[in-house]
Design a protein around this motif. Structure first.
Motif, PDB file in Angstrom:
ATOM      1  N   PRO A 168      50.446  46.863  19.547  1.00 26.15           N
ATOM      2  CA  PRO A 168      49.423  47.550  20.480  1.00 26.15           C
ATOM      3  C   PRO A 168      49.519  49.739  20.420  1.00 26.15           C
ATOM      4  N   THR A 169      47.853  49.060  19.560  1.00 30.96           N
ATOM      5  CA  THR A 169      48.594  51.169  19.248  1.00 30.96           C
ATOM      6  C   THR A 169      47.507  51.633  19.716  1.00 30.96           C
ATOM      7  N   LEU A 170      47.031  52.830  19.609  1.00 33.63           N
ATOM      8  CA  LEU A 170      46.651  53.597  20.061  1.00 33.63           C
ATOM      9  C   LEU A 170      46.270  54.880  18.758  1.00 33.63           C
ATOM     10  N   VAL A 171      44.755  54.596  17.882  1.00 35.28           N
ATOM     11  CA  VAL A 171      44.247  55.842  17.576  1.00 35.28           C
ATOM     12  C   VAL A 171      43.516  56.300  18.518  1.00 35.28           C
ATOM     13  N   ILE A 172      43.491  58.068  17.936  1.00 41.87           N
ATOM     14  CA  ILE A 172      43.357  58.594  18.183  1.00 41.87           C
ATOM     15  C   ILE A 172      42.096  59.672  17.385  1.00 41.87           C
ATOM     16  N   LEU A 188      41.771  52.181   9.999  1.00 43.64           N
ATOM     17  CA  LEU A 188      43.114  51.690  10.713  1.00 43.64           C
ATOM     18  C   LEU A 188      42.047  51.166  11.641  1.00 43.64           C
ATOM     19  N   ALA A 189      41.220  51.376  12.769  1.00 44.92           N
ATOM     20  CA  ALA A 189      40.903  50.864  13.999  1.00 44.92           C
ATOM     21  C   ALA A 189      40.529  48.789  13.914  1.00 44.92           C
ATOM     22  N   GLU A 190      40.362  48.851  12.516  1.00 50.01           N
ATOM     23  CA  GLU A 190      40.009  47.245  12.393  1.00 50.01           C
ATOM     24  C   GLU A 190      41.195  46.325  11.406  1.00 50.01           C
ATOM     25  N   ARG A 196      43.380  50.186  19.217  1.00 46.83           N
ATOM     26  CA  ARG A 196      42.155  50.214  19.997  1.00 46.83           C
ATOM     27  C   ARG A 196      41.656  52.227  19.293  1.00 46.83           C
ATOM     28  N   LEU A 197      40.948  52.404  18.794  1.00 47.07           N
ATOM     29  CA  LEU A 197      39.855  52.968  18.794  1.00 47.07           C
ATOM     30  C   LEU A 197      39.389  53.875  19.804  1.00 47.07           C
ATOM     31  N   GLU A 198      40.169  55.741  20.093  1.00 42.08           N
ATOM     32  CA  GLU A 198      39.393  56.474  21.687  1.00 42.08           C
ATOM     33  C   GLU A 198      38.798  57.887  20.439  1.00 42.08           C
ATOM     34  N   ALA A 199      37.459  58.451  20.527  1.00 31.90           N
ATOM     35  CA  ALA A 199      37.006  59.441  19.712  1.00 31.90           C
ATOM     36  C   ALA A 199      37.096  60.383  20.508  1.00 31.90           C
TER      37      ALA A 199
END
Length: 226
Positions: A168-172, A188-190, A196-199
């Motif tokens: 489980p990964t969070l990308v900010i 990375l989000a793909e 999960r991507l947060e912008a």
């Protein structure tokens, strides 16, 4: 290696979160994440990568970074999560995926990648172009990387490693990041549905580390609340 350990005031923490800073940073640059993680009941460990902060050494590359992270993991692991910034994300992905020969794979339950690069190959070729390397010079540079790292530069592609890890990964990432464009986060989000991507907007590459909403979002994700 210089490491710093923070314990929650109430009770004894049973889970540990590791903070990994980026290029030209140090453990202090990750300080904004300490309080929210302590409040969530975690022990927090931060350290200075080789050649940075109070750690010894005069250079840093992915193999050196992975070796230092593995050493910290032997002392303070296992980790509930590893929270990274910029080049620290590339180092951590390589450590988790076991991409550096001779170094044991590090383990964690969750991963946070803040302003992280998705492609070391792209960065290497952009660097070569910036300093005027021709085709033969670029090939020589990539052969050197292969010798030092024990794997070709393509082995350190972020999405490839993330798929192998499957955590489980969070990308900010900030949409206005001028050092590493937002396309790195999108790549990375793909990697899979576990990412999960947060912008963010207007925080850039470094101010993102000082934004309280970002730190609180990280703490919630690490605690399994998001």
């Amino acid at each position: 290696m210089q490491a710093y350990v923070f314990e929650p005031e109430t009770g004894v923490a049973t889970r540990t979160v590791l903070l990994v800073h980026g290029w030209t940073g140090d453990a202090g640059s990750m300080a904004g994440f300490v309080e929210p993680l302590l409040a969530a009941g975690f022990r927090v460990v931060a350290f200075d990568l080789p050649g940075h902060g109070a750690s010894t050494g005069r250079e840093l590359n992915i193999p050196l970074g992975v070796a230092s992270l593995a050493a910290v993991a032997r002392v303070f692991g296992p980790f509930q999560a590893i929270v990274t910034h910029s080049f620290g994300g590339a180092i951590t992905l390589a450590a988790l995926a076991g991409s550096v020969r001779g170094q044991p794979a590090v383990s964690a339950q969750r991963l946070v990648l803040i302003a992280a690069p998705s492609s070391i190959t792209r960065i290497t070729r952009q660097f070569g172009h910036a300093i005027g390397l021709g085709r033969r010079g670029q090939a020589a540079l990539e052969r050197c990387i292969h010798v030092v790292a024990g794997n070709p530069v393509e082995a350190f592609e972020g999405p490839l490693q993330l798929k192998a890890i499957g955590l489980p990964t969070l990308v900010i990432h900030d949409r206005q990041d001028r050092e590493l464009g937002f396309q790195h986060a999108q790549a990375l989000a793909e990697s899979g549905p576990f990412v999960r991507l947060e912008a963010t907007d207007g925080l850039g590459h470094r101010r993102i580390l000082k934004a309280r909403p970002v730190a609180e979002s990280v703490a919630r994700f690490v605690a399994g609340e998001g």
